[in-house]
Enzyme design. Sequence first.
Site, PDB file in Angstrom:
ATOM      1  N   HIS A  82       0.853  -1.294  -0.074  1.00 42.06           N
ATOM      2  CA  HIS A  82       0.056   0.175   0.027  1.00 42.06           C
ATOM      3  C   HIS A  82       0.763   1.352  -0.074  1.00 42.06           C
ATOM      4  O   HIS A  82       1.963   1.095   0.863  1.00 42.06           O
ATOM      5  CB  HIS A  82      -0.975  -0.183   1.280  1.00 42.06           C
ATOM      6  CG  HIS A  82      -1.669   1.206   1.374  1.00 42.06           C
ATOM      7  ND1 HIS A  82      -2.884   1.230   0.628  1.00 42.06           N
ATOM      8  CD2 HIS A  82      -1.625   2.349   1.966  1.00 42.06           C
ATOM      9  CE1 HIS A  82      -3.574   2.558   0.810  1.00 42.06           C
ATOM     10  NE2 HIS A  82      -2.779   3.200   1.617  1.00 42.06           N
ATOM     11  N   ASP A 161     -15.138   2.993   7.009  1.00 43.93           N
ATOM     12  CA  ASP A 161     -14.213   4.016   6.503  1.00 43.93           C
ATOM     13  C   ASP A 161     -14.396   5.203   5.476  1.00 43.93           C
ATOM     14  O   ASP A 161     -14.139   6.229   5.664  1.00 43.93           O
ATOM     15  CB  ASP A 161     -12.783   3.291   6.136  1.00 43.93           C
ATOM     16  CG  ASP A 161     -11.546   4.314   5.618  1.00 43.93           C
ATOM     17  OD1 ASP A 161     -10.990   5.027   6.448  1.00 43.93           O
ATOM     18  OD2 ASP A 161     -11.264   4.322   4.514  1.00 43.93           O
ATOM     19  N   ARG A 168     -14.243  13.299   7.953  1.00 41.16           N
ATOM     20  CA  ARG A 168     -12.955  13.859   8.553  1.00 41.16           C
ATOM     21  C   ARG A 168     -12.522  14.864   7.350  1.00 41.16           C
ATOM     22  O   ARG A 168     -11.970  16.108   7.686  1.00 41.16           O
ATOM     23  CB  ARG A 168     -11.864  12.692   8.617  1.00 41.16           C
ATOM     24  CG  ARG A 168     -12.036  11.731   9.906  1.00 41.16           C
ATOM     25  CD  ARG A 168     -11.140  10.581   9.303  1.00 41.16           C
ATOM     26  NE  ARG A 168      -9.722  10.814   9.195  1.00 41.16           N
ATOM     27  CZ  ARG A 168      -8.908   9.961   8.816  1.00 41.16           C
ATOM     28  NH1 ARG A 168      -9.274   8.875   8.303  1.00 41.16           N
ATOM     29  NH2 ARG A 168      -7.544  10.308   8.617  1.00 41.16           N
ATOM     30  N   SER A 183      -7.472   3.963   9.454  1.00 40.40           N
ATOM     31  CA  SER A 183      -8.021   3.787   8.080  1.00 40.40           C
ATOM     32  C   SER A 183      -7.312   2.877   7.040  1.00 40.40           C
ATOM     33  O   SER A 183      -7.890   2.020   6.504  1.00 40.40           O
ATOM     34  CB  SER A 183      -8.070   5.140   7.613  1.00 40.40           C
ATOM     35  OG  SER A 183      -8.350   5.495   6.386  1.00 40.40           O
ATOM     36  N   LYS A 187      -8.505  -1.378   5.984  1.00 47.01           N
ATOM     37  CA  LYS A 187      -8.583  -1.829   4.571  1.00 47.01           C
ATOM     38  C   LYS A 187      -7.589  -2.781   4.146  1.00 47.01           C
ATOM     39  O   LYS A 187      -7.891  -3.796   3.558  1.00 47.01           O
ATOM     40  CB  LYS A 187      -8.439  -0.445   3.601  1.00 47.01           C
ATOM     41  CG  LYS A 187      -9.745   0.375   3.921  1.00 47.01           C
ATOM     42  CD  LYS A 187      -9.714   1.472   3.000  1.00 47.01           C
ATOM     43  CE  LYS A 187      -8.584   2.523   3.780  1.00 47.01           C
ATOM     44  NZ  LYS A 187      -8.818   3.865   2.882  1.00 47.01           N
TER      45      LYS A 187
HETATM   46  N1  URA Z   1      -5.106   7.036   3.121  1.00 48.54           N
HETATM   47  C1  URA Z   1      -6.291   6.455   3.700  1.00 48.54           C
HETATM   48  O1  URA Z   1      -6.557   5.385   3.228  1.00 48.54           O
HETATM   49  N2  URA Z   1      -6.688   6.957   4.904  1.00 48.54           N
HETATM   50  C2  URA Z   1      -6.533   8.081   5.472  1.00 48.54           C
HETATM   51  O2  URA Z   1      -6.985   8.405   6.456  1.00 48.54           O
HETATM   52  C3  URA Z   1      -5.349   8.792   4.758  1.00 48.54           C
HETATM   53  C4  URA Z   1      -4.744   8.148   3.725  1.00 48.54           C
END
Ligand code: URA
Length: 430
Positions: A82, A161, A168, A183, A187
């Site tokens: 990621h 999320d 947010r 977050s 995932k």
């Molecule tokens: N990338 C994400 O997936 N979540 C965040 O909060 C910031 C960057």
Amino acid sequence: MRMVDIIEKKRDGGVLTEAEIAFVISGYVKGTIPDYQVSAWLMAVYFQGMTDEEAAFLTKSMLHSGDVIDLSKIQGIKVDKHSTGGVGDKTTLILGPLVAACGAKLAKLSGRGLGHTGGTLDKLESIPGCRIDLSEAQFLRQVNEIGIAVAGQTAEIVPADKLLYALRDVTGSVPSIPLIASSIMSKKLASGADVICLDVKIGEGAFMKTIEDARRLSKLMVTIGASFGKKVVAFLTDMDQPLGLAVGNRLEVREAIETLSGHGPEDLETLCLEIGAAMIREAGLATADDEARSLVKEHLRNGKALAKFQEFIQAQGGKIDDLSRFVQAKEIVDFRSDVDGYVQRINALDIGLASMRLGGGRETKEDVIDPNVGIVLARKVGDSVRKGQILARIYADQPVTEEIFLSLQAAFVIVSDPVEKPAIIREIIR
Ligand code: URA
């Protein structure tokens, strides 16, 4: 339990229990706790922070708010990566085939680009015929057969999320390290891999502006991953300039193929080799770092990673007949230096925005991408340049506007004294 008590506890610096955090997340997803209370709670978290344990509880609640992908039908160790979002970041297209050629299994769900950053799905879709809407059965079969599949998300992964991020975004609570860590990790954990490599970008064009913040975020994500029994390695990498030279979908696919052919830009190749080696090592396909490095290097040099890329693209329906004719922009315009000197900075945000304005990215989710346009840098930080020499090449399908030139002008900082080339990898946290 009452939401107001949980808000007050966090506001006053208290440590929340697993049950309290689960109450917030499940209540918000079910719609029994309103936006205004969750907004207040997010702001309390922003100011008071969270302990590592609270962040792990938050990750767990978010992870279980939706579907969790079951990769148990895939034989072997599943690896994933990621990136926190960068400009010119085409590493998945290189790393995926590279580690698959070495024997790892990459079952990756990717996203689309928004704003100045690109997304792997858009890059794949810029290849004629290439599909990203694989069914679950097809996705799993492809990973078992050839070691790699990259698809858009079909299952409802981490709905918490999506809701929290949108809130947010409009309440000024995005840049909170425990909120970002939970977050991202919720995932990644929902995607089911055993080994997760994180590429945490640092710089003007990135979420993390300083190495200290990037380090804190990385350590927290590694700790959260470990609490779920996953092997997580975080690379803290430079985003004070775009990665590689190409920015824009087909331009980046072309650069990925060139890198897999052994002719890629040095920073991009180094990053892919190092993350690739960490994946191979953590997956148990090599017993020492040096052995892992030699293995990935060998597979890049002997053409096996490139052959795996072709197999992967073909499996997803894509075909590139002639790489020299793959990028079909109507106009190619040079952007030149008006002074002699050395490149001190290339602001990744400005380059990403220039590419987006050419049509290579989305300003809103609904925008349609032009796969042919973008920017190719001719100089990187540390290079010398003479007045009149090319700094970047603009690939456009419309006449290039003044705004694009102004973005490029703002992006390049040229100074008279020599500048050292920055290292792409600034730190590694295991
Ligand atoms: N990338 C994400 O997936 N979540 C965040 O909060 C910031 C960057």
